[in-house]
Design a protein around this motif. Sequence first.
Motif, PDB file in Angstrom:
ATOM      1  N   UNK A   1     -18.698  -5.411   8.122  1.00  0.00           N
ATOM      2  CA  UNK A   1     -18.632  -6.836   8.492  1.00  0.00           C
ATOM      3  C   UNK A   1     -19.407  -7.137   9.772  1.00  0.00           C
ATOM      4  N   UNK A   2     -19.637  -8.425  10.009  1.00  0.00           N
ATOM      5  CA  UNK A   2     -20.299  -8.881  11.232  1.00  0.00           C
ATOM      6  C   UNK A   2     -19.482  -8.490  12.457  1.00  0.00           C
ATOM      7  N   UNK A   3     -20.178  -8.116  13.518  1.00  0.00           N
ATOM      8  CA  UNK A   3     -19.516  -7.752  14.763  1.00  0.00           C
ATOM      9  C   UNK A   3     -19.003  -6.327  14.810  1.00  0.00           C
ATOM     10  N   UNK A   4     -19.235  -5.539  13.751  1.00  0.00           N
ATOM     11  CA  UNK A   4     -18.769  -4.157  13.729  1.00  0.00           C
ATOM     12  C   UNK A   4     -19.955  -3.204  13.595  1.00  0.00           C
ATOM     13  N   UNK A   5     -19.721  -1.969  13.980  1.00  0.00           N
ATOM     14  CA  UNK A   5     -20.741  -0.928  13.867  1.00  0.00           C
ATOM     15  C   UNK A   5     -20.267   0.142  12.901  1.00  0.00           C
ATOM     16  N   UNK A   6     -21.209   0.616  12.084  1.00  0.00           N
ATOM     17  CA  UNK A   6     -20.877   1.659  11.116  1.00  0.00           C
ATOM     18  C   UNK A   6     -22.134   2.472  10.831  1.00  0.00           C
ATOM     19  N   UNK A   7     -21.934   3.683  10.349  1.00  0.00           N
ATOM     20  CA  UNK A   7     -23.050   4.554   9.984  1.00  0.00           C
ATOM     21  C   UNK A   7     -22.769   5.140   8.608  1.00  0.00           C
ATOM     22  N   UNK A   8     -23.808   5.162   7.781  1.00  0.00           N
ATOM     23  CA  UNK A   8     -23.695   5.740   6.444  1.00  0.00           C
ATOM     24  C   UNK A   8     -24.359   7.110   6.450  1.00  0.00           C
ATOM     25  N   UNK A   9     -23.768   8.062   5.756  1.00  0.00           N
ATOM     26  CA  UNK A   9     -24.299   9.416   5.689  1.00  0.00           C
ATOM     27  C   UNK A   9     -25.021   9.601   4.355  1.00  0.00           C
ATOM     28  N   UNK A  10     -26.325   9.845   4.443  1.00  0.00           N
ATOM     29  CA  UNK A  10     -27.117  10.145   3.256  1.00  0.00           C
ATOM     30  C   UNK A  10     -27.337  11.646   3.188  1.00  0.00           C
ATOM     31  N   UNK A  11     -27.193  12.196   2.012  1.00  0.00           N
ATOM     32  CA  UNK A  11     -27.462  13.613   1.824  1.00  0.00           C
ATOM     33  C   UNK A  11     -28.231  13.808   0.523  1.00  0.00           C
ATOM     34  N   UNK A  12     -28.777  15.002   0.366  1.00  0.00           N
ATOM     35  CA  UNK A  12     -29.606  15.293  -0.796  1.00  0.00           C
ATOM     36  C   UNK A  12     -28.829  15.056  -2.084  1.00  0.00           C
ATOM     37  N   UNK A  13     -29.509  14.384  -3.024  1.00  0.00           N
ATOM     38  CA  UNK A  13     -28.847  14.028  -4.274  1.00  0.00           C
ATOM     39  C   UNK A  13     -28.559  15.276  -5.100  1.00  0.00           C
ATOM     40  N   UNK A  14     -27.543  15.199  -5.934  1.00  0.00           N
ATOM     41  CA  UNK A  14     -27.175  16.326  -6.788  1.00  0.00           C
ATOM     42  C   UNK A  14     -28.206  16.465  -7.905  1.00  0.00           C
TER      43      UNK A  14
END
Length: 378
Positions: A357-370
Motif C-alpha cells: 500500500x501507499x506510504x509503506x515499504x516492502x521488498x520482493x525476493x526474486x529467485x531462479x525459476x524452477x
Amino acid sequence: MSSDEDFSLMMEPKPLCEENLEGVKKMIISCQMQHDQLLREQQDLIQSRDEQRDLAQQFKQRSDRLLKSLEEDRHTYTENVQSEKEKLVQLKQQDDQLRREIQRAEAAMREMEANNDDLKKQTSVSAAVPEKRVVFMGLTAGTSDTQRFEMTLRVVYPMEGGTALITFEEEIVARKILSLTTHEVNLGGEFSITVEAKPVQLMIPSQVEIDTQVCPRRILISNLPKMDSERLLNKLEIHFSKTPHGGGEVQECDLLQDSGTVVLTFVRTDVAKGLTEMQYHDVEFERGKKKHRVKVTPFLNGTITNLKTEQVVCPRTVLLTGIPSIMEQDSLQDLLEIHFQKSSSGGGEVDAFLYNPLGQQASALFQEDCPSHKGGAL
C-alpha cells in the motif's frame, strides 16, 4: 576753290634720316623678341595642355580601375555574406542536432543512474556454499566438459508504495496483461480503479570471477545436528576453544542460515590449519549421549575480481502501479488478484501476488525459476 589750290596744300614727305632708320630697326628687333617670347609661351602652353591631358587620362584610367575594384569587392562581399549565412544555417542545424544528442545522452544517463540505483538496492543478497555429498561413478571427462561453479540466484526488489507484483503460471498471460497497459479493476458496485501494468526489469550478474584464498583464522563446520541455534553455537565454541581438542581462543562464532553451516573465528592464526587437517571431529552436544561427528573444512575468503551484469525482464511477473489506498490491504489485494485471474480481463492462473500500500515499504525476493517454468519467479 580750284584744283591748283588743292595741290598747293599737299606736303611732300620728309626724307628718312639716319636716326629714324635706327629707331625702326630697334622697333623691328623689339617686335621680333616679343614674337619669339610669344612663341615660347605658346610652346609652354601647348606642353602644359598635353601634360594636363595625360594627367586627365591617367586619372580616368585610375578611376575606372577603382570602380572595377569596388564592383569586385561588392560582389565578393555579397558572396561572403551569402556563404556566412549558409554556414550559420549549418551551424544552427548542427547545434540543434547536438542538443538532441545531448538530450538523448542525458536520458540515457538518467536511465543508467536509475539502473545503478536498482542494482545497488538489489545487491543486498548474501549466499553461502552448502556442503554437498559427491561420489565417484567411474566416469571420466575432459577439462572442457567440467561444469562451472553454480549458485542459487536471489534478487531483492524494492517496491514503492501503491504497487503490486503478480506472477502468472504462464508467460503468455503476462505478455497479454502488459500489452493492454492500463486495466480498470471493479471493486464492487460502481467503484473501480485504474492501474497500469509494467514489465519487471532486474539487474542480475551474468558472470562473476572470484579470487579466493584460505583464511588462516577461520574454519567452516558442516554436518551439524538439528537443534536450537544458540545452544549449537555455544557447544561448538566450547569444544573448539579447548587445547586438547586442537582448538584455541574463539573470537567469533556465526551461523550461516542459508547453508546451515557455522563459521568459527580464532584469535590466533595457528589453530585453523590443524583443525582442518584433522577434518572430522566428534563433539558432545547432549550430555550423556553419543557424540556427533562434524566436518571441519577451510574457510575461503573471496574477492570479486570481475563482475558482469545484464538487465533481464521477468517473463511471468508484472508490476502494477497507481493503486490507491481506498480499503484494507487484504481486501484490496484479494480483489486485484481475482480480477487478474479472470480470462475476461485478459488474465489467468496466478502463481504469486504481493501488494504494497501507499506510504509503506516492502521488498520482493526474486529467485531462479524452477525447471518446470522459464524465467524468474516472484
